[in-house]
Design a protein around this motif. Structure first.
Motif, PDB file in Angstrom:
ATOM      1  N   GLN A  86       4.653  11.315   1.465  1.00 44.01           N
ATOM      2  CA  GLN A  86       4.796  10.403   0.329  1.00 44.01           C
ATOM      3  C   GLN A  86       6.251  10.179  -0.076  1.00 44.01           C
ATOM      4  OE1 GLN A  86       1.902   8.808  -1.181  1.00 44.01           O
ATOM      5  NE2 GLN A  86       1.307   9.505   0.848  1.00 44.01           N
ATOM      6  N   ARG A  91      -9.022   3.321   6.724  1.00 42.58           N
ATOM      7  CA  ARG A  91      -7.783   2.854   6.121  1.00 42.58           C
ATOM      8  C   ARG A  91      -7.980   1.520   5.406  1.00 42.58           C
ATOM      9  NH1 ARG A  91      -3.790   4.408  11.148  1.00 42.58           N
ATOM     10  NH2 ARG A  91      -3.861   6.653  10.766  1.00 42.58           N
ATOM     11  N   TRP A  96       3.851   9.279  11.044  1.00 45.64           N
ATOM     12  CA  TRP A  96       3.551   8.620   9.775  1.00 45.64           C
ATOM     13  C   TRP A  96       4.787   8.474   8.895  1.00 45.64           C
ATOM     14  CZ3 TRP A  96      -1.372  11.960   8.913  1.00 45.64           C
ATOM     15  CH2 TRP A  96      -2.435  11.415   9.641  1.00 45.64           C
ATOM     16  N   VAL A 136       0.534   6.457   4.159  1.00 44.03           N
ATOM     17  CA  VAL A 136      -0.360   7.511   4.636  1.00 44.03           C
ATOM     18  C   VAL A 136       0.547   8.624   5.134  1.00 44.03           C
ATOM     19  CG1 VAL A 136      -2.022   8.116   6.436  1.00 44.03           C
ATOM     20  CG2 VAL A 136      -2.200   5.916   5.265  1.00 44.03           C
ATOM     21  N   SER A 172       0.831  -1.200   0.000  1.00 42.92           N
ATOM     22  CA  SER A 172       0.000   0.000   0.000  1.00 42.92           C
ATOM     23  C   SER A 172       0.865   1.250   0.000  1.00 42.92           C
ATOM     24  CB  SER A 172      -0.927   0.018   1.222  1.00 42.92           C
ATOM     25  OG  SER A 172      -0.178   0.138   2.411  1.00 42.92           O
TER      26      SER A 172
END
Length: 166
Positions: free
Chosen positions: A56, A128, A96, A53, A50
């Protein structure tokens, strides 16, 4: 530990990694969950890739969800999960941010609990896909926010989540 099973509690743990061979960290952590005191691994989802979150500027994550049966209290289980993160050299540099292993206690029986250290069910899990889709694979009938995990997972578009082959 006694032979009586009546005091065993089902709990669900979210696993994630995006550093230093993340698939190996998640796979190894799944085995290590089975070795936690008064706890045994009762199953886990497939592994999923994935997008991160938050920031990036980091690699994609490998995620899974595990079901354990435990006699540990929620905080004792959280302590064990955080110790396992530390054994994987988890460093918390930014919120994160990238990590070798992230373990989140998602659900502990049907307990609703809010403390400064732990909120159950995990407050962001229904938003999520990297949690909902693996959870729905493992336990489609688990109730969250008045719906099943399978129903909630259907509302996730899946664009940023890919099931990995064994």
């Amino acid at each position: 530990m006694t032979d009586a099973r009546s005091d065993l509690v089902a709990a669900y743990v979210g696993l994630g990694s995006n550093l230093d061979r993340p698939r190996e960290h998640v796979s190894r952590a799944l085995n290590e969950l089975d070795a936690l005191p008064l706890t045994h691994l009762a199953g886990h989802s497939s592994l999923y890739a994935s997008a991160p979150v938050g920031p990036q500027d980091q690699p994609d994550f490998i995620n899974a969800v595990a079901r354990v049966f435990t006699r540990l209290s929620p905080l004792a289980l959280l302590d064990q999960l955080q110790a396992l993160e530390q054994r994987h050299r988890r460093i918390r540099q930014r919120h994160w941010g990238p990590r070798t292993l992230d373990l989140d206690l998602l659900l502990y029986a049907n307990l609703e609990w809010h403390t400064p250290r732990l909120t159950l069910p995990h407050p962001a899990m229904c938003e999520r896909g990297f949690v909902l889709v693996p959870l729905a694979e493992l336990a489609p009938d688990v109730a969250l926010a008045g719906q099943t995990s399978a129903t909630l997972a259907k509302h996730h578009d899946g664009a940023d989540l890919h099931r990995l082959l064994p």
